[in-house]
Design a protein around this motif. Sequence first.
Motif, PDB file in Angstrom:
ATOM      1  N   HIS A  15       1.618   6.343  -6.970  1.00 35.76           N
ATOM      2  CA  HIS A  15       0.516   7.502  -7.307  1.00 35.76           C
ATOM      3  C   HIS A  15       1.314   8.979  -7.458  1.00 35.76           C
ATOM      4  O   HIS A  15       0.801   9.663  -8.124  1.00 35.76           O
ATOM      5  N   ALA A  16       2.134   9.118  -6.388  1.00 39.72           N
ATOM      6  CA  ALA A  16       2.746  10.396  -6.272  1.00 39.72           C
ATOM      7  C   ALA A  16       3.844  10.552  -7.418  1.00 39.72           C
ATOM      8  O   ALA A  16       3.871  11.544  -7.990  1.00 39.72           O
ATOM      9  N   HIS A  28       0.920   4.135  -2.744  1.00 35.79           N
ATOM     10  CA  HIS A  28       1.118   5.779  -2.679  1.00 35.79           C
ATOM     11  C   HIS A  28       2.213   6.394  -3.269  1.00 35.79           C
ATOM     12  O   HIS A  28       2.130   7.456  -4.039  1.00 35.79           O
ATOM     13  N   ASN A  29       3.415   5.822  -3.316  1.00 38.91           N
ATOM     14  CA  ASN A  29       4.508   6.356  -3.627  1.00 38.91           C
ATOM     15  C   ASN A  29       4.357   6.198  -5.457  1.00 38.91           C
ATOM     16  O   ASN A  29       4.763   7.436  -5.881  1.00 38.91           O
ATOM     17  N   THR A  41       0.804  -1.205  -0.025  1.00 41.72           N
ATOM     18  CA  THR A  41      -0.304   0.004   0.011  1.00 41.72           C
ATOM     19  C   THR A  41       0.959   1.299   0.049  1.00 41.72           C
ATOM     20  O   THR A  41       0.446   2.241  -0.706  1.00 41.72           O
ATOM     21  N   LEU A  42       1.908   1.364   0.835  1.00 42.59           N
ATOM     22  CA  LEU A  42       2.770   2.557   0.825  1.00 42.59           C
ATOM     23  C   LEU A  42       3.571   2.717  -0.418  1.00 42.59           C
ATOM     24  O   LEU A  42       3.671   3.693  -0.889  1.00 42.59           O
ATOM     25  N   THR A  56      -2.361  -3.211  -6.745  1.00 41.87           N
ATOM     26  CA  THR A  56      -3.904  -2.980  -5.963  1.00 41.87           C
ATOM     27  C   THR A  56      -4.531  -4.531  -5.995  1.00 41.87           C
ATOM     28  O   THR A  56      -4.881  -5.017  -4.899  1.00 41.87           O
TER      29      THR A  56
END
Length: 72
Positions: free
Chosen positions: A23-24, A20-21, A16-17, A63
Amino acid sequence: MPNNSDSNIATADALTLLLHNQHALGAAIEEVTRWLSENGVESVADNALVAMETLDMNAKAITDAITRLRQS
């Protein structure tokens, strides 16, 4: 030794982390791509779009893996 459920949760949390990276990074590449396109550097902007497509494709796979881990 942690049981399989604990390992799955830890793995899902780490993924998950990373997601998130990802997506950034995608958002940053999108901003750079927009700037490149607006400033006449289309060939580089096109390459950046290909990189964004790869991020999107891999984000879907990450995902799906997170979902499978959290369901087990």
